[in-house]
Design a protein around this motif. Structure first.
Motif, PDB file in Angstrom:
ATOM      1  N   GLN A   1       0.820  -1.207   0.000  1.00 48.31           N
ATOM      2  CA  GLN A   1       0.000   0.000   0.000  1.00 48.31           C
ATOM      3  C   GLN A   1       0.859   1.265   0.000  1.00 48.31           C
ATOM      4  OE1 GLN A   1      -2.844  -2.492   2.896  1.00 48.31           O
ATOM      5  NE2 GLN A   1      -3.067  -0.303   3.143  1.00 48.31           N
ATOM      6  N   ILE A   2       2.128   1.107  -0.318  1.00 44.43           N
ATOM      7  CA  ILE A   2       3.048   2.240  -0.436  1.00 44.43           C
ATOM      8  C   ILE A   2       3.457   2.369  -1.893  1.00 44.43           C
ATOM      9  CG2 ILE A   2       5.274   3.186   0.278  1.00 44.43           C
ATOM     10  CD1 ILE A   2       4.967   1.535   2.862  1.00 44.43           C
ATOM     11  N   ILE A   3       3.191   3.516  -2.478  1.00 43.61           N
ATOM     12  CA  ILE A   3       3.480   3.751  -3.897  1.00 43.61           C
ATOM     13  C   ILE A   3       4.584   4.782  -4.019  1.00 43.61           C
ATOM     14  CG2 ILE A   3       2.534   4.453  -6.126  1.00 43.61           C
ATOM     15  CD1 ILE A   3      -0.206   3.842  -5.092  1.00 43.61           C
ATOM     16  N   SER A   4       5.527   4.503  -4.856  1.00 51.31           N
ATOM     17  CA  SER A   4       6.568   5.483  -5.196  1.00 51.31           C
ATOM     18  C   SER A   4       6.179   6.166  -6.498  1.00 51.31           C
ATOM     19  CB  SER A   4       7.925   4.781  -5.344  1.00 51.31           C
ATOM     20  OG  SER A   4       8.862   5.642  -5.961  1.00 51.31           O
ATOM     21  N   VAL A   5       5.992   7.485  -6.442  1.00 47.05           N
ATOM     22  CA  VAL A   5       5.677   8.261  -7.647  1.00 47.05           C
ATOM     23  C   VAL A   5       6.839   9.227  -7.878  1.00 47.05           C
ATOM     24  CG1 VAL A   5       4.079   9.834  -8.776  1.00 47.05           C
ATOM     25  CG2 VAL A   5       3.206   8.068  -7.240  1.00 47.05           C
ATOM     26  N   PRO A   6       7.779   8.875  -8.736  1.00 46.00           N
ATOM     27  CA  PRO A   6       8.908   9.772  -9.014  1.00 46.00           C
ATOM     28  C   PRO A   6       8.508  10.874  -9.977  1.00 46.00           C
ATOM     29  CG  PRO A   6       9.090   7.801 -10.345  1.00 46.00           C
ATOM     30  CD  PRO A   6       7.855   7.626  -9.504  1.00 46.00           C
ATOM     31  N   ASP A   7       9.426  11.785 -10.240  1.00 50.50           N
ATOM     32  CA  ASP A   7       9.183  12.829 -11.231  1.00 50.50           C
ATOM     33  C   ASP A   7       9.032  12.184 -12.609  1.00 50.50           C
ATOM     34  OD1 ASP A   7       9.473  14.593  -9.161  1.00 50.50           O
ATOM     35  OD2 ASP A   7      11.496  15.236  -9.699  1.00 50.50           O
ATOM     36  N   LEU A   8       7.954  12.527 -13.296  1.00 51.49           N
ATOM     37  CA  LEU A   8       7.670  11.976 -14.620  1.00 51.49           C
ATOM     38  C   LEU A   8       7.722  13.080 -15.670  1.00 51.49           C
ATOM     39  CD1 LEU A   8       4.676   9.658 -13.631  1.00 51.49           C
ATOM     40  CD2 LEU A   8       7.051   8.980 -14.008  1.00 51.49           C
ATOM     41  N   GLY A   9       7.744  12.685 -16.915  1.00 55.91           N
ATOM     42  CA  GLY A   9       7.857  13.654 -18.000  1.00 55.91           C
ATOM     43  C   GLY A   9       6.652  14.555 -18.136  1.00 55.91           C
ATOM     44  N   SER A  10       5.474  14.068 -17.741  1.00 58.82           N
ATOM     45  CA  SER A  10       4.238  14.838 -17.847  1.00 58.82           C
ATOM     46  C   SER A  10       3.308  14.429 -16.722  1.00 58.82           C
ATOM     47  CB  SER A  10       3.562  14.581 -19.202  1.00 58.82           C
ATOM     48  OG  SER A  10       2.226  15.063 -19.210  1.00 58.82           O
ATOM     49  N   VAL A  11       2.524  15.386 -16.220  1.00 58.35           N
ATOM     50  CA  VAL A  11       1.563  15.055 -15.161  1.00 58.35           C
ATOM     51  C   VAL A  11       0.511  14.086 -15.667  1.00 58.35           C
ATOM     52  CG1 VAL A  11       1.890  17.205 -13.898  1.00 58.35           C
ATOM     53  CG2 VAL A  11       0.154  17.097 -15.690  1.00 58.35           C
ATOM     54  N   TYR A  12       0.300  14.033 -16.984  1.00 64.02           N
ATOM     55  CA  TYR A  12      -0.725  13.153 -17.538  1.00 64.02           C
ATOM     56  C   TYR A  12      -0.267  11.695 -17.599  1.00 64.02           C
ATOM     57  CZ  TYR A  12      -2.689  17.658 -18.687  1.00 64.02           C
ATOM     58  OH  TYR A  12      -3.195  18.937 -18.595  1.00 64.02           O
ATOM     59  N   GLU A  13       0.984  11.431 -17.188  1.00 69.36           N
ATOM     60  CA  GLU A  13       1.453  10.062 -17.059  1.00 69.36           C
ATOM     61  C   GLU A  13       1.170   9.490 -15.683  1.00 69.36           C
ATOM     62  OE1 GLU A  13       5.507   9.440 -18.332  1.00 69.36           O
ATOM     63  OE2 GLU A  13       5.423  11.158 -19.670  1.00 69.36           O
ATOM     64  N   VAL A  14       0.830  10.348 -14.722  1.00 68.61           N
ATOM     65  CA  VAL A  14       0.672   9.898 -13.337  1.00 68.61           C
ATOM     66  C   VAL A  14      -0.482   8.923 -13.157  1.00 68.61           C
ATOM     67  CG1 VAL A  14       0.315  10.650 -10.950  1.00 68.61           C
ATOM     68  CG2 VAL A  14       1.778  11.988 -12.466  1.00 68.61           C
ATOM     69  N   PRO A  15      -1.681   9.152 -13.756  1.00 69.77           N
ATOM     70  CA  PRO A  15      -2.761   8.165 -13.557  1.00 69.77           C
ATOM     71  C   PRO A  15      -2.369   6.753 -13.987  1.00 69.77           C
ATOM     72  CG  PRO A  15      -3.653  10.183 -14.498  1.00 69.77           C
ATOM     73  CD  PRO A  15      -2.153  10.316 -14.541  1.00 69.77           C
ATOM     74  N   VAL A  16      -1.713   6.632 -15.140  1.00 75.93           N
ATOM     75  CA  VAL A  16      -1.311   5.313 -15.617  1.00 75.93           C
ATOM     76  C   VAL A  16      -0.253   4.722 -14.696  1.00 75.93           C
ATOM     77  CG1 VAL A  16      -0.248   4.035 -17.517  1.00 75.93           C
ATOM     78  CG2 VAL A  16      -1.887   5.852 -18.003  1.00 75.93           C
ATOM     79  N   PHE A  17       0.701   5.564 -14.261  1.00 77.76           N
ATOM     80  CA  PHE A  17       1.759   5.094 -13.370  1.00 77.76           C
ATOM     81  C   PHE A  17       1.164   4.545 -12.078  1.00 77.76           C
ATOM     82  CE2 PHE A  17       5.078   5.378 -10.210  1.00 77.76           C
ATOM     83  CZ  PHE A  17       6.217   4.996 -10.896  1.00 77.76           C
TER      84      PHE A  17
ATOM     85  N   LEU B   1      -1.098  25.902 -23.608  1.00 73.31           N
ATOM     86  CA  LEU B   1      -0.106  25.864 -24.679  1.00 73.31           C
ATOM     87  C   LEU B   1       0.340  24.434 -24.960  1.00 73.31           C
ATOM     88  CD1 LEU B   1       2.017  28.983 -23.677  1.00 73.31           C
ATOM     89  CD2 LEU B   1       0.746  28.723 -25.806  1.00 73.31           C
ATOM     90  N   HIS B   2       0.566  23.664 -23.903  1.00 75.39           N
ATOM     91  CA  HIS B   2       0.968  22.267 -24.086  1.00 75.39           C
ATOM     92  C   HIS B   2      -0.158  21.450 -24.722  1.00 75.39           C
ATOM     93  CE1 HIS B   2       4.906  22.457 -22.266  1.00 75.39           C
ATOM     94  NE2 HIS B   2       4.426  23.016 -21.169  1.00 75.39           N
ATOM     95  N   HIS B   3      -1.397  21.710 -24.313  1.00 71.85           N
ATOM     96  CA  HIS B   3      -2.521  20.993 -24.934  1.00 71.85           C
ATOM     97  C   HIS B   3      -2.540  21.223 -26.442  1.00 71.85           C
ATOM     98  CE1 HIS B   3      -4.843  21.365 -20.855  1.00 71.85           C
ATOM     99  NE2 HIS B   3      -3.862  20.495 -20.799  1.00 71.85           N
ATOM    100  N   ALA B   4      -2.381  22.493 -26.838  1.00 76.95           N
ATOM    101  CA  ALA B   4      -2.406  22.819 -28.275  1.00 76.95           C
ATOM    102  C   ALA B   4      -1.206  22.204 -28.993  1.00 76.95           C
ATOM    103  CB  ALA B   4      -2.429  24.333 -28.461  1.00 76.95           C
TER     104      ALA B   4
END
Length: 609
Positions: free
Chosen positions: A240-256, A323-326
């Protein structure tokens, strides 16, 4: 109703907003209707009067609520529309308690933090959790509550106590606690330090809340031995302990996070009744594809943001996201350069020539320019200089709010030859006040007195071929969010339009100018509203789309094809230009009984919750 409380430890700004949004995104992909609440322990009634350096940008909701920037994350991740009540502050709670006391609701009792303030918090949460936030109007099933600050802050003690009581009020099967903590990794040793997490969890448990999940934020992934150490001292199973390191995009966090079995755990812990889940690559496919697309962008575009609060990038969070979305939509990685507006002013040439030349060099090297909103006199002349440079050198330009107003001032000065043209916000004695304050919003108070929230902008019927209208799909009217108390002076509108500045969008009364555009320019557009607030990862804001396309000389072709991208041009396979854009929160899983046959290492992890 099910509740997930997200708390933080060690330091603020560790990413609780993104983690909370990711919980919501995972549950929405599982077919669960989700709502979000952000609690800010400060005494301010809302975020409206904050300096951007104090708290980052102020996010504006449809109903005019000026709220914390994390609510922008919630809306972008979950594609929902929140309300001002979804942002709770200490000021709001105390104001409601005091109003009830003055009204006699407490029947002469001594009003105290416990039980009156803590009861008010619980009642507020229960009430707001039932408000629909999705377009189809269904009542939420899970409410995710993010408690701002860190455990141990004196400001948040009343909220901690309220939720200690709340867990018994709603029963254990309906309440889950996730604790987000920093695990520092000093460069001198590279070793993960667990003591800060141990301390924050110990304090949280001492206050009566035991975490079900610990999310460890770090620069690099932590090892299993580190998880076991945290488990031993924090009374939480290693799974029940998750390591969430710095990722390239915040939109990768849900999948991670979902790769660690988050949906399975939440379904079991909260008894959501949606198991067995299908393979992760099915119900999380759109997030997976979006993350893959962002990681593999081949082309780049350089954007300058000429702002007043550039020392803190969070001051322009929604603009950078838009800007990133576009850029993502058309296949470009967006590189943003913040240019301090004050450094573009002529006075800096003698006061600080190095900063002056650096600012102008950065501006000249960009592909396009955004001049965003702001308040006060400082930096306005620098913004005007940036607008002038973009107009005269045919550099793609997008002005927002104050950027819209500075575009009007610059045009009046240099095309109408009104050298003294200005805004009354900057110079109350100007001979040519081309921008003036709106009388109904000049009440003497600051908080909540601007023109706020979603308003209708109508395109002039005479303007059929303007770029911005075509970018919006040739609609007759659009809905965008506003936050301003100044407008273009009606006395100068005819003269400005005679000289070529076209006001193509107006309010419903056709009295206030909302959108301007120049004809003989690759892209010179400014808007009085804030289009960045409604931009979404797979549905970018049209003004930002036009800016990025114009920066790469692709706007003409895009408009000629009816706002569709050419198959020969760089773009993502994830986006289908011939169909409706996909919704990342599309319901795909609830009550399905597909077999769990996903053994792909790409979508699973050895560390499962």
């Amino acid at each position: 109703m099910k509740y997930i409380l997200v708390t933080g430890g060690v330091i603020s700004g560790v990413g609780k907003g993104v983690i909370s949004s990711s919980f919501g995104a995972i549950l929405k992909c599982c077919g669960i209707e989700v709502t979000m609440i952000k609690i800010d322990p400060y005494i301010n009634l809302d975020a409206g009067t904050f300096s951007p350096y104090e708290h980052g940008e102020v996010f504006v909701l449809d109903d005019g609520g000026e709220v914390d920037l994390d609510l922008g994350n919630y809306e972008r991740f979950l594609n929902i529309t929140l309300h001002r009540e979804n942002n709770i502050t200490t000021g709001k709670i105390y104001q409601s308690v005091i109003n009830r006391e003055r009204h006699g609701d407490y029947l002469g009792k001594t009003v105290q933090v416990v039980p009156h303030v803590t009861d008010a918090i619980q009642e507020w949460v229960e009430k707001v959790a039932l408000i629909p936030v999705s377009n189809h109007g269904r009542a939420p099933e899970v409410c995710i509550i993010e408690l701002g600050g860190i455990v141990g802050d004196i400001e948040s003690m009343a909220f901690i106590e309220a939720f200690r009581q709340f867990q018994f009020r709603v029963k254990r099967d309906n309440f889950c606690v996730a604790h987000v903590s920093l695990v520092p990794q000093p460069k001198t040793t590279g070793e993960s330090k667990t003591k800060p997490t141990q301390t924050s969890v110990r304090e949280l448990r001492g206050l009566g809340l035991s975490p079900d999940i610990i999310v460890c934020r770090s620069e690099h992934p932590i090892e299993e031995s580190v998880k076991e150490k945290i488990s031993n001292f924090c009374h939480v199973a290693p799974q029940q302990i998750i390591s969430v390191p710095d990722l390239g995009s915040v939109y990768e966090v849900p999948v991670f996070m979902e790769n660690h079995g988050m949906a399975d755990f939440l379904c079991a812990r909260l008894n959501l009744g949606i198991t067995p889940l299908p393979p992760r690559r099915k119900y999380m496919s759109q997030w997976i594809e979006l993350g893959e697309h962002i990681r593999h962008l081949k082309y780049e575009v350089n954007v300058a943001i000429v702002g007043k609060y550039t020392r803190l990038e969070d001051s322009y969070t929604s603009i950078t996201k838009a800007l990133h979305h576009a850029g993502n939509r058309i296949g470009y990685k967006v590189n943003i350069k913040f240019v301090e507006a004050s450094n573009l002013e002529q006075t800096m040439l003698t006061d600080d020539p190095a900063s002056y030349h650096t600012a102008w060099r950065d501006l000249c090297l960009c592909d396009c320019v955004v001049v965003p909103g702001g308040f006060g006199k400082r930096g306005v002349e620098g913004k005007i200089e940036a607008v002038k440079w973009c107009r005269q050198n045919e550099k793609p330009f997008l002005g927002i709010c104050l950027g819209f107003q500075t575009a009007v001032i610059e045009f009046a000065r240099n095309e109408l030859k009104l050298a003294d043209a200005n805004s009354t916000e900057v110079n109350e004695e100007t001979k040519h006040p081309v921008v003036i304050d709106m009388p109904e919003h000049n009440t003497g108070n600051l908080g909540g007195t601007m023109r706020l929230g979603q308003r209708t902008t109508m395109f002039k019927k005479s303007e059929k071929n303007c770029k911005i209208k075509r970018l919006y799909g040739n609609k007759e009217q659009i809905q965008e969010r506003h936050r301003h108390r100044y407008e273009v002076n009606p006395q100068y509108i005819n003269e400005l339009e005679k000289h070529g500045l076209k006001f193509v969008g107006v309010d419903t009364e056709q009295l206030r100018m909302e959108i301007l555009e120049l004809d003989n320019h690759p892209y010179f557009v400014a808007v009085q509203f804030h289009p960045e607030y409604l931009s979404r990862p797979v549905c970018p804001s049209p003004p930002f789309m036009g800016l990025i396309l114009a920066a790469k000389d692709r706007l003409k072709g895009y408009l000629a094809r009816g706002c569709k991208l050419s198959p020969q041009e760089p773009q993502s396979d994830y986006y289908d230009s011939d169909e409706e854009l996909k919704d990342l929160t599309q319901l795909t899983v609830k009550k399905l009984t597909l077999p769990d046959d996903d053994n792909s290492s790409a979508y699973s992890s050895s560390s499962q919750i």
